[in-house]
Scaffold this active site. Sequence first.
Site, short mmCIF file in Angstrom:
data_model
loop_
_atom_site.label_atom_id
_atom_site.label_comp_id
_atom_site.label_asym_id
_atom_site.label_seq_id
_atom_site.Cartn_x
_atom_site.Cartn_y
_atom_site.Cartn_z
N LYS A 71 0.81 -1.23 0.00
CA LYS A 71 0.00 0.00 0.00
C LYS A 71 0.84 1.28 0.00
O LYS A 71 0.40 2.31 -0.48
CB LYS A 71 -0.94 0.01 1.21
CG LYS A 71 -2.04 -1.03 1.10
CD LYS A 71 -3.03 -0.94 2.24
CE LYS A 71 -4.04 -2.06 2.14
NZ LYS A 71 -5.22 -1.85 2.97
N ASP A 108 -9.74 2.83 1.79
CA ASP A 108 -9.72 2.18 3.11
C ASP A 108 -10.30 3.11 4.17
O ASP A 108 -11.11 2.71 5.00
CB ASP A 108 -8.29 1.82 3.53
CG ASP A 108 -7.82 0.50 2.96
OD1 ASP A 108 -8.67 -0.32 2.57
OD2 ASP A 108 -6.59 0.30 2.90
N LEU A 210 -9.53 -4.93 11.88
CA LEU A 210 -9.60 -4.83 10.42
C LEU A 210 -9.65 -6.20 9.76
O LEU A 210 -10.04 -6.33 8.61
CB LEU A 210 -8.39 -4.05 9.88
CG LEU A 210 -8.59 -2.54 9.69
CD1 LEU A 210 -9.02 -1.85 10.98
CD2 LEU A 210 -7.34 -1.87 9.17
#
Length: 250
Positions: A71, A108, A210
Site C-alpha cells: 500500500k 480504506d 480490520l
Amino acid sequence: MVAINKKRFGLLGKNISYSFSRGYFKEKFESGDYEGCSYENFDITEIELFPEIVKENQPEIKGINVTIPYKEVVIPYLDKLSKKAAKIGAVNTIKFTKKGKLKGYNTDYYGFKKSLEPLLQSHHKKALILGTGGASKGVAFALSELGIDYIFVSRGNKENTIDYSQLNEEFFNEYHIIINSTPVGTSPNIEASPAIPYDFFSKKHIAYDLIYNPAETQFLKNAKAKGAQTKNGLSMLEYQAEKSWEIWNK
C-alpha cells in the site's frame, strides 16, 4: 456479432489466495449486468514486478486494488495521487485513466469511517491504533475526520507512538476505541492476538479488528469477554470495494 468490451480488474498483493476482493467482485459480476468484467489476483513476491503486470495487462486492465504489503511502496510507481491518498501516504485503489496513466486513491479510510460511525457514542473521543503499517494510515485519517484523537501502538520508536509494554489501565480509561490494524490473528493463525492487557476492556470500549477472516478473532473474543462492543473488518471491506468500483467507473 458485437464484440464484448473486456474490462479487467484485480488485486495486487503478496500471498493473497485468501483474498476478500476477488470473491466479492466475482459475485458482483455474476449477479448483475457486468458483461466482459473480470477480477483476478496479481500475487507478486516484490513490488519491482508491478510494472510488468501493468505492461502485460494493458489496455484491458481498468483498475487494481492494493493490499498488504504494497500500500505504501506502490506509490513511486504511480503517475499521480488523489489529494486524500497523498495526505494518507497509502494507496489501496489504482485507476487506469483514459490516457493510460495510473492514479492512486485510498478507499480504506472511507470504508473504515463508514463502518465505525454507527458505533460511536459521546464518550468515544480517543483511539489506540495497534500497528503502524499501510492499513493504519487510512484508519488514522478517518479518525481525524471524525474528530477522534489517536495514538499508535507499536514496537518501533515513531512519532505519536507508544510501545505495547506501556499500555496500562490508565490508557484504557482514557482511550475507549481500540483498533487492530495488524495482521495478527488472521487465518490460519487464529489463536494469535495482539499483546495488550485485555483485562482493562469494559462496556465503554469499542474493539475494532480490520481482519475479517476469521469473523471473530481472538482479539475480538478477548475484548467481548470484558463487555466491549466488537466489530470486524468485513463491512469496511465492502464499503471500500464499492468505493473503488465507483472510482474505476467515473
